[in-house]
Motif scaffolding. Structure first.
Motif, PDB file in Angstrom:
ATOM      1  N   UNK A   1       0.741  -1.236   0.263  1.00 42.45           N
ATOM      2  CA  UNK A   1       0.021   0.035  -0.073  1.00 42.45           C
ATOM      3  C   UNK A   1       0.812   1.280  -0.176  1.00 42.45           C
ATOM      4  N   UNK A   2       2.080   1.007   0.609  1.00 42.49           N
ATOM      5  CA  UNK A   2       2.992   2.386   0.619  1.00 42.49           C
ATOM      6  C   UNK A   2       3.367   2.685  -0.780  1.00 42.49           C
ATOM      7  N   UNK A   3       3.606   1.833  -1.666  1.00 40.35           N
ATOM      8  CA  UNK A   3       3.997   1.858  -3.132  1.00 40.35           C
ATOM      9  C   UNK A   3       2.878   2.048  -3.949  1.00 40.35           C
ATOM     10  N   UNK A   4       1.467   1.581  -3.564  1.00 42.38           N
ATOM     11  CA  UNK A   4       0.377   2.023  -4.431  1.00 42.38           C
ATOM     12  C   UNK A   4       0.230   3.463  -4.035  1.00 42.38           C
ATOM     13  N   UNK A   5       0.319   3.865  -2.810  1.00 41.78           N
ATOM     14  CA  UNK A   5       0.132   5.339  -2.533  1.00 41.78           C
ATOM     15  C   UNK A   5       1.278   6.160  -3.380  1.00 41.78           C
ATOM     16  N   UNK A   6       2.206   5.923  -3.048  1.00 43.36           N
ATOM     17  CA  UNK A   6       3.676   6.301  -3.820  1.00 43.36           C
ATOM     18  C   UNK A   6       3.307   6.482  -5.252  1.00 43.36           C
ATOM     19  N   UNK A   7       3.003   5.617  -5.959  1.00 45.69           N
ATOM     20  CA  UNK A   7       2.827   5.322  -7.263  1.00 45.69           C
ATOM     21  C   UNK A   7       1.598   6.104  -7.913  1.00 45.69           C
ATOM     22  N   UNK A   8       0.503   6.352  -6.862  1.00 43.74           N
ATOM     23  CA  UNK A   8      -0.404   6.997  -7.553  1.00 43.74           C
ATOM     24  C   UNK A   8      -0.235   8.531  -7.498  1.00 43.74           C
ATOM     25  N   UNK A   9       0.986   9.053  -6.719  1.00 45.54           N
ATOM     26  CA  UNK A   9       1.355  10.326  -6.789  1.00 45.54           C
ATOM     27  C   UNK A   9       1.861  10.511  -8.363  1.00 45.54           C
ATOM     28  N   UNK A  10       2.486   9.676  -8.811  1.00 50.11           N
ATOM     29  CA  UNK A  10       3.226   9.657 -10.233  1.00 50.11           C
ATOM     30  C   UNK A  10       2.011   9.728 -11.237  1.00 50.11           C
ATOM     31  N   UNK A  11       0.852   9.132 -10.866  1.00 45.03           N
ATOM     32  CA  UNK A  11      -0.398   9.291 -11.899  1.00 45.03           C
ATOM     33  C   UNK A  11      -0.987  10.584 -11.895  1.00 45.03           C
ATOM     34  N   UNK A  12      -0.607  11.467 -10.905  1.00 47.84           N
ATOM     35  CA  UNK A  12      -1.028  12.931 -10.790  1.00 47.84           C
ATOM     36  C   UNK A  12      -0.153  13.814 -11.748  1.00 47.84           C
ATOM     37  N   UNK A  13       0.993  13.394 -12.108  1.00 51.77           N
ATOM     38  CA  UNK A  13       1.815  14.255 -13.238  1.00 51.77           C
ATOM     39  C   UNK A  13       0.840  14.757 -14.075  1.00 51.77           C
ATOM     40  N   UNK A  14       1.099  16.208 -14.383  1.00 49.48           N
ATOM     41  CA  UNK A  14       0.091  16.847 -15.473  1.00 49.48           C
ATOM     42  C   UNK A  14       0.615  16.367 -16.887  1.00 49.48           C
ATOM     43  N   UNK A  15      -0.480  15.796 -17.709  1.00 51.38           N
ATOM     44  CA  UNK A  15      -0.043  15.743 -18.983  1.00 51.38           C
ATOM     45  C   UNK A  15      -0.050  14.116 -19.124  1.00 51.38           C
ATOM     46  N   UNK A  16       0.979  13.493 -18.681  1.00 52.26           N
ATOM     47  CA  UNK A  16       1.483  12.165 -18.759  1.00 52.26           C
ATOM     48  C   UNK A  16       1.142  11.323 -17.575  1.00 52.26           C
TER      49      UNK A  16
END
Ligand code: HEM
Lengths: 315, 252
Positions: free
Chosen positions: B183-198
């Motif tokens: 879950x830590x990595x799920x949360x962490x990589x969800x942050x990457x999903x918030x990158x604008x445009x890509x």
């Protein structure tokens, strides 16, 4: 027979000569070593006594040079030993956490990233995800990387905080940042900015205005389904979200940084290096506080919880 | 005859001792090339002729040695990097990066492998320590203004090393495959999903799918044990080389 005995004698002479040469070299080395100033305890000597006004007053102590072996290596060695022992003791008594097998069906509440990203997760509560998770850290890292290319003013290197004034600036900035951060976090707990903005920009359904707009497609077929009415559906971020997730947090960052620069200039007559120190201190303190709050005081549903640390999830 | 037999030169035990001492000294010389560093020449040779030590200069200003200047933080960053490399290699003997096996491997490590729990603890606490120490090292360099020209570029290398340190720690976090890591990595990589445009593309690239699974595990594992440590090792080499070439800022 005669040949071999002659050879033997020649060999013996050669060996003797070589031994003499080795001895000579060893002696020369010894003398060289002994004459090396580094082996002498006193690296300077009295040349003359002059009147006080006549001499120039050196700003530094005469620099003394020592060998890396053993002077530096001993420090490195001791440091390594101390930390090896500390790590051994820690590892002998405190076990790394291991919870149940990963289960995608069972989301823990709260779900948290590793502690060094909880600062970002804390920001995430107060602004847009892309801003908190990607834009802010990227910009901050870029600014940090660029510091040496812009901190070109006069002043020393190699002294903590550069000057007494610098030290005062750092202390002031640390208190300033801590005050504002606690204030902002508390403000958002008691008056959640997202709710405030929603109330400011309501629409009939209470969802915020401008959620989607429809743009007519030129020459579009008004009878075409499933995109009805020849209209292009464009989803637009509602105004309340634009304010609470983008405009307000960005403004807060800029206004508080600007105010900090203004204050250290006014109060301390800060130069450029001091301004960099003020901003860097702001970053370090903000990083530390958001990390601690995110790690220890965010509980169920990421709500503020004074006691969550007491039942805290392991690191 | 009797006196001759008991004389020390002829005592076979002494002869063996002498011969082995001489042999030992020869072996020592073959390794170190100089006698015990107690003179200026041998002390210089001690650093110059040793591949591990020659990153140091042979002499240094006494004032640079002040521990309250560096607090040993750069050296400690490297120390933890080495500790993590060694303990990490040992952990690799027991760990298989598979969603069906990884968790059990960690369990086995803690219960059946000799000193396995201790090894895992060392790797875990060492990793946390490295993050802290590298961050503090950056603060030390900043507050002593040790990034002044010509050291600007080394500061930039340092910033990259800080990022690598975070990434190394984060990529390792997933490997035990327990609820915590998942879950830590799920949360962490969800942050990457918030990158604008890509955002979604960035997240997909990182975890090889739409959610954390076998693809993510093998990606994180490969990054953690090969790609990132290699990158860090190269940058550390550059970093040290530059400290040496640009000169150390302390004690000027
Ligand atoms: C894995 C991470 C790192 C390692 C192993 C490392 C290691 C070192 C070492 C051993 C030194 C020699 C002086 C000292 O001990 O302070 C040094 C100096 C330096 N480091 Fe790092 N470092 C790392 C990360 C960083 C970071 C994150 C920064 C800055 C953002 C940085 C910037 C510098 C600079 C500019 C110097 C030269 C300082 C001077 O001349 O006083 N390093 N580093």
């Amino acid at each position: 027979m005669a040949d071999t005995s002659q050879e033997r004698q020649a060999n013996q002479e050669q060996a003797q000569a070589a031994a003499a040469e080795t001895n000579r070299r060893a002696e020369a080395r010894r003398r060289h070593d002994a004459s090396n100033p580094l082996d002498k305890a006193r690296p300077h000597r009295l040349l003359a006594v002059v009147k006080k006004e006549a001499g120039f007053i050196p700003t530094k102590e005469p620099s003394t040079i020592v060998h890396v072996w053993p002077h530096l290596l001993m420090i490195e060695f001791l440091c390594a030993i101390v930390f090896t022992v500390t790590l051994f003791i820690t590892s002998a008594f405190i076990n790394a956490p291991l919870e149940d097998l990963a289960n995608p069906e069972r989301t823990p509440n709260p779900s948290k990233a590793p502690w060094y990203f909880l600062n970002l997760q804390e920001l995430l509560l107060h602004m847009d995800g892309g801003l908190a998770g990607v834009i802010v850290p990227t910009v901050v890292l870029l600014l940090i990387a660029l510091v040496p290319y812009f901190d070109l003013g006069p002043g020393q290197m190699g002294r903590w905080f550069t000057s007494e004034r610098g030290k005062a600036v750092v202390q002031f900035s640390a208190i300033y940042t801590a005050f504002w951060l606690f204030f902002l976090i508390a403000f958002d707990i008691f008056f959640p900015v997202k709710t405030l903005m929603k109330n400011l920009f309501p629409d009939a359904s209470g969802k915020g205005i401008l959620t989607t707009i429809k743009i007519p497609i030129p020459g579009g077929d008004p009878t075409y389904e499933p995109t009805p009415g020849g209209m292009l559906n464009v989803s637009v971020t509602p105004a309340d979200i634009i304010f609470s997730n983008w405009i307000i947090p960005i403004s807060v960052i800029f206004i508080l940084s600007g105010l900090l620069i203004f204050l250290v200039r006014k109060r301390f007559n800060a130069d450029r290096r001091d301004i960099f120190q003020a901003l860097f201190t702001g970053f370090v303190v903000a990083f530390a506080i958001t990390t601690v709050v995110g790690t220890a005081f965010r509980g169920y549903g990421q709500n503020f919880d004074w006691l969550w640390w007491a039942f805290k999830r392991p690191l | 005859m009797a006196t001759k037999k008991t004389s020390p030169r002829r005592n076979p035990m002494d002869q063996i001792m002498q011969a082995s001492a001489a042999f030992g000294f020869r072996v020592y010389k073959s390794v170190f090339r100089h006698s015990w560093p107690d003179s200026a020449r041998t002390r210089s040779l001690a650093t110059m002729s040793n591949v591990f030590l020659h990153l140091h200069p042979t002499t240094i200003r006494r004032a640079s040695l002040k521990v309250t200047y560096t607090f040993c933080l750069g050296g400690l960053s490297f120390f933890f990097f080495l500790v993590l490399t060694v303990s990490g290699v040992l952990l690799m003997f027991y760990y298989v990066p598979s969603v069906t096996q990884a968790y059990q491997d960690i369990k086995d490590l803690q219960t059946v492998v000799f000193a396995g729990q201790f090894l895992r603890n060392m790797h875990r606490w060492g990793a946390h320590a490295m993050v802290i120490v590298v961050f503090l090292h950056m603060c030390r360099v900043f507050y002593t203004r040790a990034y002044r020209p010509p050291r600007e570029f080394n500061w930039v290398v340092g910033v990259l090393l800080l990022v690598l340190t975070f990434l190394l720690s984060f990529s390792g976090y997933l490997l035990p495959w327990d609820q915590l890591s998942f879950w830590a990595v799920t949360v962490g990589t969800n942050i990457a999903k918030a990158t604008p445009f890509v955002g979604p593309e960035a997240q997909f690239l990182l975890i090889g799918g739409y959610e954390i699974g076998q693809n993510a595990l093998i990606r994180f594992y490969t990054l953690h044990v090969i790609a990132l440590p290699l990158a860090a090792a190269v940058l550390i080499a550059v970093h040290f080389w530059r400290v040496r070439k640009d000169g150390f800022s302390g004690g000027l």
